[in-house]
Each structure stands twice: as C-alpha cells, then as structure tokens.
Design a protein around this motif. Structure first.
Motif, PDB file in Angstrom:
ATOM      1  N   GLY A  66      -4.059   3.046  -1.696  1.00 14.69           N
ATOM      2  CA  GLY A  66      -3.393   4.289  -1.333  1.00 14.69           C
ATOM      3  C   GLY A  66      -3.432   5.371  -2.384  1.00 14.69           C
ATOM      4  O   GLY A  66      -3.104   6.529  -2.101  1.00 14.69           O
ATOM      5  N   VAL A  67      -3.850   5.040  -3.598  1.00 12.08           N
ATOM      6  CA  VAL A  67      -3.784   5.988  -4.714  1.00 12.08           C
ATOM      7  C   VAL A  67      -5.065   6.811  -4.820  1.00 12.08           C
ATOM      8  O   VAL A  67      -6.172   6.292  -4.686  1.00 12.08           O
ATOM      9  N   SER A 104       1.887   6.746   0.774  1.00 11.18           N
ATOM     10  CA  SER A 104       3.345   6.881   0.791  1.00 11.18           C
ATOM     11  C   SER A 104       3.759   8.271   1.245  1.00 11.18           C
ATOM     12  O   SER A 104       4.811   8.450   1.855  1.00 11.18           O
ATOM     13  N   VAL A 136       2.782   4.175  -9.252  1.00  6.74           N
ATOM     14  CA  VAL A 136       1.358   4.511  -9.336  1.00  6.74           C
ATOM     15  C   VAL A 136       0.827   4.205 -10.731  1.00  6.74           C
ATOM     16  O   VAL A 136       1.435   4.593 -11.735  1.00  6.74           O
ATOM     17  N   CYS A 183       0.817  -1.209   0.000  1.00  7.97           N
ATOM     18  CA  CYS A 183       0.000   0.000   0.000  1.00  7.97           C
ATOM     19  C   CYS A 183       0.854   1.265   0.000  1.00  7.97           C
ATOM     20  O   CYS A 183       0.336   2.359  -0.220  1.00  7.97           O
ATOM     21  N   GLN A 207      -5.939   1.358  -7.085  1.00  5.13           N
ATOM     22  CA  GLN A 207      -4.721   0.886  -6.431  1.00  5.13           C
ATOM     23  C   GLN A 207      -4.659   1.388  -4.992  1.00  5.13           C
ATOM     24  O   GLN A 207      -4.957   2.543  -4.700  1.00  5.13           O
ATOM     25  N   ASN A 249       0.136   8.307  -4.670  1.00  6.14           N
ATOM     26  CA  ASN A 249      -0.152   7.421  -3.552  1.00  6.14           C
ATOM     27  C   ASN A 249      -0.089   8.241  -2.269  1.00  6.14           C
ATOM     28  O   ASN A 249       0.983   8.590  -1.785  1.00  6.14           O
TER      29      ASN A 249
END
Length: 285
Positions: free
Chosen positions: A63-64, A280, A44, A39, A61, A277
């Motif tokens: 976290g994106v 991140s 990305v 995650c 995706q 993301n």
C-alpha cells in the motif's frame, strides 16, 4: 530541453489507475475477521534498494508509495562525462508484489560530439517474491521491466527502441550480513536492423552494518557483450546507506571499472522516502 509531456502523463495515469483500483481488490478486509488488513497499516517504513545495481527480493511495504531518486556523474572514458538525475516511484501492490516507475529526469552528456542535454527513458516494472527466506534457504523472486523510449535519439541519449529485462532475484541473511544476488537477462531493440540484441548481467551486493543506522555496501557486477558498441565489462561499487528515520534513507558511493571496457568511475548520491500508505487513504468508512 524538451520533455515528452504526453508520455510522462501516460505513465503517471497508468500508475494512478493502479493505485485507485488495487486497494479494493487486493487489500479488502476479510468480512469474517474484525482485524484490520496489514495493507491498511498507517505505520509507514521505507524499503530502500539504493545504492546497488542488485535488486533485493524485499518488496515495497504493501500500500505504500515510495520515492527514490539519485544524482550521479559518470566518466565513461576518452574524456567524456555524463550527468544523470533519475528516479521514480514504487507502489507496494501486495506483500509480495510491487510496481516500479523509473525515468531519467535530466541527462547531460559531453564527449567528442559536443554537449547534449535532455530527458531520459522511462521504465515500467513489476517485482514478485515467490518464496520467502528460511534458515536454510534464501528468498527468491523475479523482476520484469520494459523500457518506453523517450530519450532523444539524435542527441545520443537513447536508442529509440523498446527494451525488455527480466531478472532472477535471491536474498539471504547470514548473521548480521545481508546478501542480494541477481541474474539479469536483457533484450535490447536494435537500431539498425530488425530484432533484438541480448546479454546477461550478474550482480552480488553485500550489506554490512557499521552502526544501527549506517550500512556499507560492496557490490561487484558486470554484463556480457550486447553488441559491438556495448562490449562486456565488470565494475565494483563501494556505497553507504544511512537510515535517517524509518521513512527516510540517504546514500552515496563510488563505482570503479574493473575491466578495460567498463566506465572508468561513477560517483552518486541519492534519497529514498516512503511517502504514505495510499490504501489507508482510500479505505472505505
């Protein structure tokens, strides 16, 4: 044209709260494992759902944050036309769950009652994939969304009522061809009496790759009777989806009514872009 700024701010605040809280809860690294959580991956990619009515089981995706917008013109019939700029954001909460915010940014309607322009409704939703695809079975999921009425009622741009929708999703790859099927149940608030009206929708999208970057999409879909003002109808869409780069997709297409009560035709263009993301960004040092 007046925009409901307080409502938009509330929707944005709700989405931001999810973005800030969920990374530590859902995507924290396992203390027993030195490997980074998927995650928190900085690679990305976009997971587009345009240009179809049908929603795939594939979620954004993890976290994106993904942006999705489209511009369309529709000819409902009887000399009327409707212009619509709409879209929103999606956030991958986990590998199998994503959050959706969708709104009609600009709506223009012209018919026998004249020209009206305004802001559309807001929709908030969650998509969950509860079963993955195998060689012998499709992937399965559910999608729930609720409408926050923000479109002008006096202008005829919205009902002013809260609606609910829940969809059963199924997706399957057969060779190079991808299929998505939806069964959609809508509960629409009544404007002239207590209670809700109900109808069912069916949609089947077939994605056929023409080149490494270009797909053609064929999609029949339709809805049963909702109320006397919204009769049953069936339409079909022919669309194209182009991968410009892993983060960016463009689409266009034409929608043609099949039955008498369907909108005569609709043309559209759109864009899907995976921004970043967020997990991140918020990763603790």
């Amino acid at each position: 044209m007046q925009f409901p700024s307080k409502l938009s701010a509330l929707c944005a605040a709700a989405g931001l709260s999810l973005m800030l809280w969920l990374p530590s809860f859902l995507c924290a690294e396992d203390p027993a494992s030195p490997a980074e959580s998927p995650c928190l991956n900085r690679t990305v990619v976009s997971v587009p759902s345009r240009p179809t009515v049908t929603l795939a089981t594939d979620t954004t995706q993890c976290g994106v944050v993904e942006l999705e917008y489209g511009l369309e013109r529709q000819w409902p019939g009887a000399g009327a036309n409707r212009d619509d700029l709409s879209g929103g954001l999606r956030l991958g909460l986990t590998h199998n769950l994503d959050f959706h915010w969708y709104s009609g940014v600009f709506v223009h309607l012209m018919n026998g009652d004249g020209n009206r322009t305004g802001y559309g409704d807001n929709w908030l939703g969650l998509r969950y994939r509860f079963l993955g695809q195998t060689k012998h079975r499709p992937s399965l999921g559910l999608f729930y969304e609720a409408k926050i009425p923000s479109a002008g009622v006096l202008e005829g741009l919205g009902s002013g009522e809260i609606d609910h929708s829940i969809s059963f999703l199924a997706s399957k790859d057969i060779g190079k061809i991808h299929f998505d099927f939806n069964l959609i149940e809508l509960l629409a608030g009544r404007t002239s009496a207590p209670g809700v009206d109900h109808n069912s929708g069916f949609a089947l999208a077939t994605w056929l790759p023409l080149t490494r970057r270009l797909n053609v999409v064929v999609e029949p879909y339709g809805y049963t009777l909702l109320n006397p003002a919204s009769p049953a109808f069936a339409s079909t869409t022919l669309g194209f989806n182009c991968k410009v780069q892993p983060r960016l997709y463009l689409d266009t297409g034409l929608d043609v009514g099949v039955t008498h009560d369907a909108p005569q035709k609709r043309v559209f263009v759109g864009i899907t872009y995976a921004i970043a993301n967020m997990y991140s960004w918020l990763k603790p040092r």
